[in-house]
Design an enzyme around this catalytic site. Sequence first.
Site, short mmCIF file in Angstrom:
data_model
loop_
_atom_site.label_atom_id
_atom_site.label_comp_id
_atom_site.label_asym_id
_atom_site.label_seq_id
_atom_site.Cartn_x
_atom_site.Cartn_y
_atom_site.Cartn_z
N SER A 74 8.85 73.40 34.00
CA SER A 74 7.94 72.86 32.98
C SER A 74 7.58 74.05 31.93
O SER A 74 7.81 74.98 32.30
CB SER A 74 6.50 72.41 33.78
OG SER A 74 5.61 72.09 32.81
N TYR A 82 -0.74 73.46 39.57
CA TYR A 82 0.59 73.08 39.07
C TYR A 82 0.82 74.35 38.11
O TYR A 82 2.35 74.77 38.32
CB TYR A 82 0.50 71.79 38.03
CG TYR A 82 1.43 71.37 37.36
CD1 TYR A 82 2.19 70.25 38.09
CD2 TYR A 82 1.92 71.49 36.06
CE1 TYR A 82 3.19 69.68 37.44
CE2 TYR A 82 2.98 71.07 35.35
CZ TYR A 82 3.65 69.92 36.02
OH TYR A 82 4.74 69.46 35.79
P1 NAD Z 1 6.85 60.97 38.74
O1 NAD Z 1 5.35 60.95 39.16
O2 NAD Z 1 7.23 59.84 37.76
O3 NAD Z 1 7.90 61.39 39.78
C1 NAD Z 1 7.72 62.09 40.89
C2 NAD Z 1 8.74 61.92 41.84
O4 NAD Z 1 8.34 62.73 43.04
C3 NAD Z 1 8.50 60.50 42.47
O5 NAD Z 1 9.90 60.05 42.82
C4 NAD Z 1 7.75 60.89 43.80
O6 NAD Z 1 7.94 59.61 44.82
C5 NAD Z 1 8.07 62.00 44.16
N1 NAD Z 1 7.31 62.67 45.26
C6 NAD Z 1 5.96 62.93 44.85
N2 NAD Z 1 5.55 63.57 46.13
C7 NAD Z 1 6.68 63.94 47.17
C8 NAD Z 1 6.63 64.02 48.43
N3 NAD Z 1 5.95 64.63 49.08
N4 NAD Z 1 8.16 64.05 48.70
C9 NAD Z 1 9.14 63.41 48.28
N5 NAD Z 1 8.98 62.80 46.94
C10 NAD Z 1 7.79 62.95 46.42
O7 NAD Z 1 6.64 62.41 37.88
P2 NAD Z 1 7.88 62.91 36.60
O8 NAD Z 1 6.78 63.03 35.38
O9 NAD Z 1 9.05 62.22 36.62
O10 NAD Z 1 7.97 64.40 37.28
C11 NAD Z 1 9.11 64.95 37.89
C12 NAD Z 1 8.93 66.43 37.81
O11 NAD Z 1 9.08 66.77 36.30
C13 NAD Z 1 7.82 67.21 38.28
O12 NAD Z 1 8.43 68.27 39.08
C14 NAD Z 1 7.06 67.58 37.39
O13 NAD Z 1 6.43 68.58 37.59
C15 NAD Z 1 8.25 67.96 36.20
N6 NAD Z 1 7.73 67.65 34.90
C16 NAD Z 1 7.37 66.30 34.26
C17 NAD Z 1 6.74 66.57 32.97
C18 NAD Z 1 6.54 65.35 32.41
O14 NAD Z 1 5.80 65.33 31.11
N7 NAD Z 1 6.68 64.30 32.80
C19 NAD Z 1 6.90 67.86 32.19
C20 NAD Z 1 7.06 68.83 32.67
C21 NAD Z 1 7.73 68.89 34.10
#
Ligand code: NAD
Length: 290
Positions: free
Chosen positions: A172, A185
């Site tokens: 991130s 985080y």
């Molecule tokens: P999201 O909530 O849409 O998806 C998260 C996924 O992780 C889901 O499939 C969920 O079921 C899974 N998950 C959660 N806990 C789990 C566990 N214990 N075991 C297995 N799976 C588990 O979130 P997202 O926004 O798609 O984020 C995905 C990644 O991208 C994360 O690591 C997040 O930190 C990173 N990220 C997201 C953003 C953003 O703006 N959305 C920005 C920077 C980084």
Amino acid sequence: MNSFVPEKPAQGLPPASAPATAPETAIPGRPLAGRVAIVTGSSSGIGLAVLEELAMAGAHVVMNGFGDRAELERSSARLATAHGVDAIYHGADMTRPAEIADLVAVTEARFGQVDILVNNAGIQHVAPIEDFPAEKWDAILAINLSAAFHTTQQVLPGMKRRGFGRIINIASAHGLVGSPFKSAYVAAKHGILGLTKVTALETAEAGITANAICPGYVWTPLVEKQITAQALSHKIGREEVIRNVLLAQQPNKQFAQANEIGALAVFLAGAAAKSITGATLSVDGGWTAH
Ligand code: NAD
């Protein structure tokens, strides 16, 4: 998108070392044909988009993440049919090392290999440090950081044996800079950049690369939850949260789309990226250029 076709080595230069199991004679538009990829947390958001882009590029894929098991199995079957690959769902909980080991073992039993590992599963909690629940700290560190150590530890022996591997950690912008109220985080995301560098150094001569993608704000369910949480904590409306809180630091004032992250993952998994390792690649609309 995904149209990279590896060049033949220039005359007089030694040929690129070939991976054991999927020759780099890529089919145009299917640069990852024959590869096998695990994407953790791919039942939603960025992970799902990465899974789709990898399948579109020809890789067999393993979906993971929470949700209705029957629906996720149907959704991975649809993905397989749509892209002419094989796809399975495995429901390993990323807080449980034994289930992570099973995820890798099941993948290797089904496909014979893991070529691409995308550590994407992640959760968020927003609160000042004094009020931050200890169990949320533990869960965020477990899912957003420790899980990537456990998956990496499981896949490396096979990748080393075959002389090919691509490890892509979804970090991130918060791996590079901090923001208030996100102690766990930010700590986990800074940590995963450290893990990425060490993985890259330990595997640099083994045909394996390890890199981190650092998105700014990407429109996903995780961000949607933050809009609600921030609106409550700042006592302001949704539009104001989006522009003045979430995107305050993102100069282009736009959420990225999840498939942009997928396209970068496909590039990092392909032949053109074989010399990119230990890198952090920002996809943040200029946030960390401040
Ligand atoms: P999201 O909530 O849409 O998806 C998260 C996924 O992780 C889901 O499939 C969920 O079921 C899974 N998950 C959660 N806990 C789990 C566990 N214990 N075991 C297995 N799976 C588990 O979130 P997202 O926004 O798609 O984020 C995905 C990644 O991208 C994360 O690591 C997040 O930190 C990173 N990220 C997201 C953003 C953003 O703006 N959305 C920005 C920077 C980084």
